[in-house]
Scaffold this active site. Structure first.
Site, PDB file in Angstrom:
ATOM      1  N   LYS A   9       0.837  -1.197   0.000  1.00 19.41           N
ATOM      2  CA  LYS A   9       0.000   0.000   0.000  1.00 19.41           C
ATOM      3  C   LYS A   9       0.878   1.257   0.000  1.00 19.41           C
ATOM      4  O   LYS A   9       2.091   1.166   0.267  1.00 19.41           O
ATOM      5  CB  LYS A   9      -0.938  -0.059   1.206  1.00 19.41           C
ATOM      6  CG  LYS A   9      -1.942  -1.231   1.123  1.00 19.41           C
ATOM      7  CD  LYS A   9      -2.833  -1.292   2.351  1.00 19.41           C
ATOM      8  CE  LYS A   9      -3.828  -2.442   2.259  1.00 19.41           C
ATOM      9  NZ  LYS A   9      -4.706  -2.526   3.463  1.00 19.41           N
ATOM     10  N   TYR A  49     -12.221  -3.014  -3.101  1.00 27.56           N
ATOM     11  CA  TYR A  49     -12.797  -3.086  -1.756  1.00 27.56           C
ATOM     12  C   TYR A  49     -14.325  -3.012  -1.787  1.00 27.56           C
ATOM     13  O   TYR A  49     -14.938  -2.556  -0.821  1.00 27.56           O
ATOM     14  CB  TYR A  49     -12.221  -1.967  -0.884  1.00 27.56           C
ATOM     15  CG  TYR A  49     -10.809  -2.249  -0.386  1.00 27.56           C
ATOM     16  CD1 TYR A  49     -10.529  -3.379   0.392  1.00 27.56           C
ATOM     17  CD2 TYR A  49      -9.760  -1.382  -0.667  1.00 27.56           C
ATOM     18  CE1 TYR A  49      -9.252  -3.638   0.854  1.00 27.56           C
ATOM     19  CE2 TYR A  49      -8.468  -1.632  -0.199  1.00 27.56           C
ATOM     20  CZ  TYR A  49      -8.223  -2.761   0.565  1.00 27.56           C
ATOM     21  OH  TYR A  49      -6.945  -3.014   1.039  1.00 27.56           O
ATOM     22  N   ASN A 115      -1.873   0.150   7.084  1.00 30.31           N
ATOM     23  CA  ASN A 115      -1.327  -1.145   7.490  1.00 30.31           C
ATOM     24  C   ASN A 115      -0.454  -1.823   6.432  1.00 30.31           C
ATOM     25  O   ASN A 115      -0.338  -3.032   6.391  1.00 30.31           O
ATOM     26  CB  ASN A 115      -2.444  -2.060   8.011  1.00 30.31           C
ATOM     27  CG  ASN A 115      -3.491  -2.342   6.960  1.00 30.31           C
ATOM     28  OD1 ASN A 115      -3.376  -1.889   5.827  1.00 30.31           O
ATOM     29  ND2 ASN A 115      -4.504  -3.103   7.316  1.00 30.31           N
ATOM     30  N   HIS A 118      -1.606  -5.466   1.468  1.00 33.48           N
ATOM     31  CA  HIS A 118      -2.844  -6.219   1.259  1.00 33.48           C
ATOM     32  C   HIS A 118      -2.516  -7.633   0.798  1.00 33.48           C
ATOM     33  O   HIS A 118      -1.563  -7.839   0.043  1.00 33.48           O
ATOM     34  CB  HIS A 118      -3.704  -5.562   0.169  1.00 33.48           C
ATOM     35  CG  HIS A 118      -4.733  -6.503  -0.402  1.00 33.48           C
ATOM     36  ND1 HIS A 118      -5.911  -6.769   0.229  1.00 33.48           N
ATOM     37  CD2 HIS A 118      -4.715  -7.286  -1.510  1.00 33.48           C
ATOM     38  CE1 HIS A 118      -6.590  -7.679  -0.477  1.00 33.48           C
ATOM     39  NE2 HIS A 118      -5.887  -7.999  -1.538  1.00 33.48           N
TER      40      HIS A 118
HETATM   41  P1  GTP Z   1      -6.647  -6.158   3.221  1.00 32.87           P
HETATM   42  O1  GTP Z   1      -5.558  -7.159   3.008  1.00 32.87           O
HETATM   43  O2  GTP Z   1      -6.225  -4.752   2.883  1.00 32.87           O
HETATM   44  O3  GTP Z   1      -7.928  -6.577   2.528  1.00 32.87           O
HETATM   45  O4  GTP Z   1      -6.891  -6.141   4.800  1.00 32.87           O
HETATM   46  P2  GTP Z   1      -7.648  -7.232   5.682  1.00 32.87           P
HETATM   47  O5  GTP Z   1      -8.167  -8.339   4.828  1.00 32.87           O
HETATM   48  O6  GTP Z   1      -6.734  -7.593   6.803  1.00 32.87           O
HETATM   49  O7  GTP Z   1      -8.862  -6.394   6.276  1.00 32.87           O
HETATM   50  P3  GTP Z   1     -10.289  -6.047   5.597  1.00 32.87           P
HETATM   51  O8  GTP Z   1     -10.399  -6.675   4.251  1.00 32.87           O
HETATM   52  O9  GTP Z   1     -11.325  -6.323   6.610  1.00 32.87           O
HETATM   53  O10 GTP Z   1     -10.186  -4.470   5.447  1.00 32.87           O
HETATM   54  C1  GTP Z   1      -9.559  -3.915   4.306  1.00 32.87           C
HETATM   55  C2  GTP Z   1      -8.762  -2.698   4.700  1.00 32.87           C
HETATM   56  O11 GTP Z   1      -9.653  -1.679   5.149  1.00 32.87           O
HETATM   57  C3  GTP Z   1      -7.804  -2.904   5.859  1.00 32.87           C
HETATM   58  O12 GTP Z   1      -6.568  -3.438   5.481  1.00 32.87           O
HETATM   59  C4  GTP Z   1      -7.631  -1.477   6.363  1.00 32.87           C
HETATM   60  O13 GTP Z   1      -6.686  -0.765   5.548  1.00 32.87           O
HETATM   61  C5  GTP Z   1      -9.013  -0.888   6.116  1.00 32.87           C
HETATM   62  N1  GTP Z   1      -9.789  -0.914   7.343  1.00 32.87           N
HETATM   63  C6  GTP Z   1     -10.380  -1.987   7.933  1.00 32.87           C
HETATM   64  N2  GTP Z   1     -11.022  -1.629   9.058  1.00 32.87           N
HETATM   65  C7  GTP Z   1     -10.826  -0.282   9.173  1.00 32.87           C
HETATM   66  C8  GTP Z   1     -11.238   0.702  10.108  1.00 32.87           C
HETATM   67  O14 GTP Z   1     -11.921   0.413  11.102  1.00 32.87           O
HETATM   68  N3  GTP Z   1     -10.839   1.988   9.859  1.00 32.87           N
HETATM   69  C9  GTP Z   1     -10.090   2.335   8.783  1.00 32.87           C
HETATM   70  N4  GTP Z   1      -9.734   3.618   8.590  1.00 32.87           N
HETATM   71  N5  GTP Z   1      -9.688   1.440   7.881  1.00 32.87           N
HETATM   72  C10 GTP Z   1     -10.043   0.158   8.063  1.00 32.87           C
HETATM   73 MG    MG Z   2      -9.328  -8.019   3.069  1.00 33.59          MG
END
Ligand code: GTP
Ligand code: MG
Length: 153
Positions: A9, A49, A115, A118
């Site tokens: 990212k 997303y 974070n 991805h």
């Molecule tokens: P990805 O590998 O990026 O898909 O992350 P993940 O699978 O561990 O988490 P998820 O798919 O649930 O969420 C996708 C992304 O949304 C996360 O990696 C974060 O960057 C963002 N995200 C998730 N929860 C929050 C939140 O509560 N606040 C904010 N600002 N961003 C969030």
């Molecule tokens: Mg995810």
């Protein structure tokens, strides 16, 4: 063999973690099938997303992904979808274990919205995401490392 879509990212790119992250996937024995830098248009981030489109942070998330170049990768290996998620660690860098990418590299800022990386969460997501982020098979190379007989039973 299984493939997964991995993306560094914008914060990971800006903080200079591209080499470190690629090295971790290489060391694990995965094979790099595709790699590019990319300035993500809003529509691609929104589609990537799409499952989170109802979340209150969706707008910020899309803005974050488009805020600077990302590095898009396709990695192949046995069980790579699951092992990559394990290497990446928990979504929130505050909760990700030491030794994981987010635990080691993301923890300094400890922000769920910054974070670093991805990784696809299933084989179906991986194939959907590879098709979304890469223009087609001409952007991917089908190759097998010559050491493969020494790394597989
Ligand atoms: P990805 O590998 O990026 O898909 O992350 P993940 O699978 O561990 O988490 P998820 O798919 O649930 O969420 C996708 C992304 O949304 C996360 O990696 C974060 O960057 C963002 N995200 C998730 N929860 C929050 C939140 O509560 N606040 C904010 N600002 N961003 C969030
Ligand atoms: Mg995810």
């Amino acid at each position: 063999t299984e493939r997964t879509y991995i993306m560094i990212k914008p914060d990971g790119v800006q903080r200079g973690y591209v080499g470190e992250i690629i090295a971790r996937f290489e060391r694990k024995g995965n094979v790099l099938k595709g790699l590019k830098t990319f300035q993500c248009p809003k529509a691609v981030a929104e589609e990537h997303y799409q499952d989170l489109s109802e979340k209150p942070f969706f707008g910020d998330l899309v803005e974050y992904i488009c805020s600077g170049p990302v590095v898009c990768m396709v990695w192949e290996g046995p069980g790579v979808v699951k092992s990559a998620r394990k290497m990446i660690g928990a979504t929130n860098p505050l909760e990700s274990e030491p030794g994981t990418i987010r635990g080691d590299l993301g923890a300094f800022y400890a922000l769920v919205g910054r974070n670093v990386i991805h990784g696809s969460d299933s084989n179906e997501s991986a194939e959907r995401e590879i098709a979304l982020w890469f223009g087609g098979d001409d952007e991917l190379v089908d190759w097998t490392p010559t050491i493969t007989p020494w790394t597989r039973e």
